[in-house]
Design an enzyme around this catalytic site. Structure first.
Site, short mmCIF file in Angstrom:
data_model
loop_
_atom_site.label_atom_id
_atom_site.label_comp_id
_atom_site.label_asym_id
_atom_site.label_seq_id
_atom_site.Cartn_x
_atom_site.Cartn_y
_atom_site.Cartn_z
N LYS A 31 0.86 -1.18 0.00
CA LYS A 31 0.00 0.00 0.00
C LYS A 31 0.89 1.23 0.00
O LYS A 31 1.78 1.39 0.86
CB LYS A 31 -0.87 -0.03 1.25
CG LYS A 31 -2.26 0.53 1.09
CD LYS A 31 -3.05 0.23 2.36
CE LYS A 31 -4.42 0.86 2.34
NZ LYS A 31 -5.07 0.75 3.65
O1 G3P Z 1 -7.82 1.58 5.01
C1 G3P Z 1 -7.93 2.94 4.91
C2 G3P Z 1 -9.29 3.49 5.24
O2 G3P Z 1 -10.28 2.53 5.07
C3 G3P Z 1 -9.34 4.24 6.52
O3 G3P Z 1 -10.65 4.50 6.96
O4 G3P Z 1 -12.22 5.20 8.70
O5 G3P Z 1 -9.78 5.72 8.99
O6 G3P Z 1 -11.13 6.94 7.30
P1 G3P Z 1 -10.96 5.65 8.04
#
Ligand code: G3P
Length: 226
Positions: A86
């Protein structure tokens, strides 16, 4: 649309994998910190996730210069065959993605918010791109509209690698906060939604399912006792 789990928690991954519909896992530094992860344990932890999941497992780089990202990406990719590296969608990340892709290492370009970012990720050879939905919503923008624009824009072009149909770029709807986000991501044509464990559970819940099951079980008791 495929379901990935967005977590670094082994118990959640093991449980979700046992349900039979899990196609992959995404992690990030915040998710690893949340489970109390330690730096020295990180490669082994990613290895454990890879052993639990029959599908791609995204492990994120934390270097910010292209050479460092490439070096880190190679090391992550060496952990297991199903590791996907990633990489943040930025200039250094783009350059690193091209190098890694040329070496046959699959890259998931993350922290993607706009159509130009997604197109450039695709042009750099990324295997996946992760538009963040919820974080747009957090800043009072419509994350689903941005996701829709990215899906439409990528579908306007053929990013299939040398005619290999299953090696074109796939859109991972990320930063998913609700079952409705999942519904909308599917309707908009995202290839994958990566969801937290609590959202995955919510995706299986409906009051009519619960009340219908209660009613069927009550009626079956009448059959048993007849
Ligand atoms: O994996 C990255 C993403 O899904 C993060 O989500 O909830 O931290 O904005 P969030």
């Amino acid at each position: 649309m495929k379901f990935f789990l967005d977590t670094a928690d082994l118990n959640e991954i093991e449980e979700a994998a046992s349900w039979g519909a899990l196609a992959g896992v995404t992690t990030n530094p915040t998710l690893y910190a949340r489970i109390g992860g330690r730096l020295a344990d990180f490669p082994a932890h990613i290895g454990r996730i890879c052993a639990l999941v029959d599908g791609p497992v995204s492990a994120e780089t934390v270097e910010t210069r292209r050479d460092g990202i490439v070096e880190e990406g190679r090391a992550l990719a060496a952990i297991a065959p199903n590791v996907v590296v990633k990489v943040p969608t930025m200039v250094e990340g783009l350059a690193a993605t091209r190098t890694l892709a040329n070496e046959g290492i699959r890259v998931n370009m993350t922290l993607c918010f706009t159509v130009p970012q997604a197109l450039l990720a695709a042009r750099s050879g990324a295997r996946y791109v992760s538009p963040f939905v919820g974080r747009f919503d957090d800043s009072s923008e419509d994350g689903l509209e941005h996701l829709s624009n990215i899906v439409i824009a990528l579908n306007n072009y053929d990013f299939t690698k040398a005619g290999v149909a299953d090696e074109s770029i796939e859109v991972i709807a990320a930063s998913i906060r609700s079952a409705n986000h999942v519904t909308q991501a599917a309707l908009l044509g995202a290839d994958i939604a990566t969801v937290p464990f609590n959202v995955l559970k919510k995706c299986l819940e409906h009051p009519l399912t619960t009340s219908g099951l209660t009613s069927f079980l009550n009626d079956w008791e009448k059959v048993r006792n007849a």
